[in-house]
Design a protein around this motif. Structure first.
Motif, PDB file in Angstrom:
ATOM      1  N   LEU A  26     -73.431  37.383  57.360  1.00 58.19           N
ATOM      2  CA  LEU A  26     -72.278  37.228  58.183  1.00 58.19           C
ATOM      3  C   LEU A  26     -72.045  35.645  58.632  1.00 58.19           C
ATOM      4  CD1 LEU A  26     -69.982  38.823  59.136  1.00 58.19           C
ATOM      5  CD2 LEU A  26     -71.041  39.449  61.244  1.00 58.19           C
ATOM      6  N   LEU A  27     -73.155  35.211  59.291  1.00 59.70           N
ATOM      7  CA  LEU A  27     -72.932  33.932  59.636  1.00 59.70           C
ATOM      8  C   LEU A  27     -72.691  32.760  58.418  1.00 59.70           C
ATOM      9  CD1 LEU A  27     -76.082  33.643  62.098  1.00 59.70           C
ATOM     10  CD2 LEU A  27     -73.636  33.987  62.541  1.00 59.70           C
ATOM     11  N   TRP A  28     -73.295  33.235  57.194  1.00 62.55           N
ATOM     12  CA  TRP A  28     -73.091  32.333  56.315  1.00 62.55           C
ATOM     13  C   TRP A  28     -71.532  32.248  55.724  1.00 62.55           C
ATOM     14  CZ3 TRP A  28     -71.064  33.814  51.411  1.00 62.55           C
ATOM     15  CH2 TRP A  28     -71.320  32.499  50.469  1.00 62.55           C
ATOM     16  N   MET A  29     -71.013  33.539  55.756  1.00 66.63           N
ATOM     17  CA  MET A  29     -69.531  34.051  55.429  1.00 66.63           C
ATOM     18  C   MET A  29     -68.809  33.034  56.338  1.00 66.63           C
ATOM     19  SD  MET A  29     -68.910  35.710  52.928  1.00 66.63           S
ATOM     20  CE  MET A  29     -67.158  36.291  53.125  1.00 66.63           C
ATOM     21  N   THR A  30     -68.859  32.992  57.834  1.00 64.87           N
ATOM     22  CA  THR A  30     -68.186  32.513  58.511  1.00 64.87           C
ATOM     23  C   THR A  30     -68.400  30.985  58.858  1.00 64.87           C
ATOM     24  OG1 THR A  30     -69.660  33.163  60.346  1.00 64.87           O
ATOM     25  CG2 THR A  30     -67.916  34.645  59.861  1.00 64.87           C
ATOM     26  N   LEU A  31     -69.495  30.591  58.552  1.00 67.12           N
ATOM     27  CA  LEU A  31     -69.856  29.135  58.868  1.00 67.12           C
ATOM     28  C   LEU A  31     -69.960  28.102  57.704  1.00 67.12           C
ATOM     29  CD1 LEU A  31     -72.409  29.378  61.799  1.00 67.12           C
ATOM     30  CD2 LEU A  31     -70.172  29.061  61.789  1.00 67.12           C
ATOM     31  N   ARG A  32     -70.365  28.595  56.662  1.00 64.34           N
ATOM     32  CA  ARG A  32     -70.779  27.862  55.388  1.00 64.34           C
ATOM     33  C   ARG A  32     -70.099  28.109  54.089  1.00 64.34           C
ATOM     34  NH1 ARG A  32     -73.280  23.138  57.107  1.00 64.34           N
ATOM     35  NH2 ARG A  32     -74.806  23.591  58.947  1.00 64.34           N
ATOM     36  N   SER A  33     -69.605  29.298  54.053  1.00 62.24           N
ATOM     37  CA  SER A  33     -69.062  29.762  52.561  1.00 62.24           C
ATOM     38  C   SER A  33     -67.726  28.994  52.426  1.00 62.24           C
ATOM     39  CB  SER A  33     -68.684  31.369  52.872  1.00 62.24           C
ATOM     40  OG  SER A  33     -67.542  31.565  53.553  1.00 62.24           O
ATOM     41  N   PRO A  34     -67.112  29.084  51.251  1.00 59.52           N
ATOM     42  CA  PRO A  34     -65.910  28.639  50.933  1.00 59.52           C
ATOM     43  C   PRO A  34     -64.771  29.372  51.599  1.00 59.52           C
ATOM     44  CG  PRO A  34     -67.224  28.978  48.685  1.00 59.52           C
ATOM     45  CD  PRO A  34     -67.808  29.985  49.979  1.00 59.52           C
ATOM     46  N   TRP A  35     -64.922  30.436  52.253  1.00 62.32           N
ATOM     47  CA  TRP A  35     -63.825  31.074  52.747  1.00 62.32           C
ATOM     48  C   TRP A  35     -63.948  31.035  54.335  1.00 62.32           C
ATOM     49  CZ3 TRP A  35     -67.591  33.666  49.491  1.00 62.32           C
ATOM     50  CH2 TRP A  35     -66.867  33.526  48.075  1.00 62.32           C
ATOM     51  N   ALA A  36     -64.986  30.208  54.791  1.00 60.02           N
ATOM     52  CA  ALA A  36     -65.336  29.961  56.165  1.00 60.02           C
ATOM     53  C   ALA A  36     -64.126  29.599  56.724  1.00 60.02           C
ATOM     54  CB  ALA A  36     -66.161  28.976  56.668  1.00 60.02           C
ATOM     55  N   ALA A  37     -63.017  28.476  56.233  1.00 61.07           N
ATOM     56  CA  ALA A  37     -61.791  27.956  56.842  1.00 61.07           C
ATOM     57  C   ALA A  37     -60.766  29.243  56.989  1.00 61.07           C
ATOM     58  CB  ALA A  37     -61.476  26.859  56.148  1.00 61.07           C
ATOM     59  N   GLU A  38     -60.705  29.900  56.030  1.00 62.51           N
ATOM     60  CA  GLU A  38     -59.767  31.070  56.012  1.00 62.51           C
ATOM     61  C   GLU A  38     -60.068  32.237  57.128  1.00 62.51           C
ATOM     62  OE1 GLU A  38     -56.488  33.106  54.985  1.00 62.51           O
ATOM     63  OE2 GLU A  38     -56.976  31.372  54.436  1.00 62.51           O
TER      64      GLU A  38
END
Length: 253
Positions: A26-38
């Motif tokens: 979850l932290l990777w998704m919201t902070l580091r993933s390509p979709w974090a900005a979205e």
């Protein structure tokens, strides 16, 4: 070794590891993933929203914990009922003549010995002793036989049979409680609510990285060990909180 008898420990490990992996994902998704900005465009979720899912998760975990500890209390109660029934039979046997009294008290001691020495270790593996079952049948046959019926006062004989029936019922319930397995559907529902709660926490702090990491970490540190503690106590006859045979052992010389 039958690993299926220890599924509580496996599920506890899954709860610990799964929570850690879910928090990391979850932290990777919201902070580091390509979709974090979205994902950050959904900021603005009101903090009180956490209470909606969080309360459901807490209640579900509390109900599961209550089921587990209730099973432990029931197992402890059945052991004391079983021991009390055996003690009552031994005490009532004093009204019998010598040979009959010795036979009844000997049958009680034999059953108690087999239960403590042979059957109790099997309970942790969700098994029972056929020898203990046979000895209990022998005790019942002895109490219902002509020798005891003819020599015991009617009220005493009836009470001895009632106590023997209590012993049989308590033993059956003890064995049934030792064979309790984890209900995957209940725990899957709890895990789902826990993950939704974690998502809610992340979305409330989605625009504050350090606060988000801290909040998710605190929730994971609280939820995972609690669930694991409840799970490892699923079988009342397995460590760490073992229902002992002490009440029945106390009947032995």
């Amino acid at each position: 070794m039958d690993l299926g008898a220890y599924d509580h420990y496996l599920y506890a490990l899954v709860a610990l590891v799964g929570t850690i992996l879910a928090a990391w994902f979850l932290l990777w998704m919201t902070l580091r993933s390509p979709w974090a900005a979205e994902i950050k465009t959904y900021r603005g979720v009101s903090p009180p929203f956490l209470g909606v899912v969080g309360v459901l998760f807490a209640l579900t975990l509390a109900f599961l914990a209550n089921d587990t500890w209730n099973a432990h209390d029931r197992a402890l109660n059945t052991v004391y009922q079983e021991a009390d029934g055996l003690r009552s039979i031994t005490a009532l046997a004093v009204h019998l003549p010598g040979p009959a009294r010795g036979a009844v008290q000997g049958a009680v001691r034999t059953y108690a010995t087999v239960t403590v020495d042979e059957e109790w270790p099997l309970l942790a593996r969700r098994l029972s002793s056929q020898t203990a079952s046979d000895q209990l049948d022998r005790l019942l046959e002895l109490l219902a036989g002509n020798e005891v019926a003819a020599t015991a006062p009617p009220a005493v004989h009836a009470l001895m049979l009632t106590q023997a029936a209590q012993v049989r019922t308590a033993r059956a319930q003890r064995i049934a409680l030792s064979r309790t397995h984890v209900n995957p559907l209940k725990w899957l529902g709890m895990a789902g609510l826990g993950f939704l709660t974690m998502i809610s926490i992340a979305m409330v702090h989605v625009d504050q990285a350090r606060a988000e990491i801290l909040a998710v970490a605190i929730f994971a540190a609280a939820a995972a060990p609690t669930a694991a503690i409840v799970l490892v106590q699923g079988n009342p006859f397995q460590p760490p909180t073992v229902v002992t045979s002490a009440p029945i052992r106390a009947l032995l010389p």
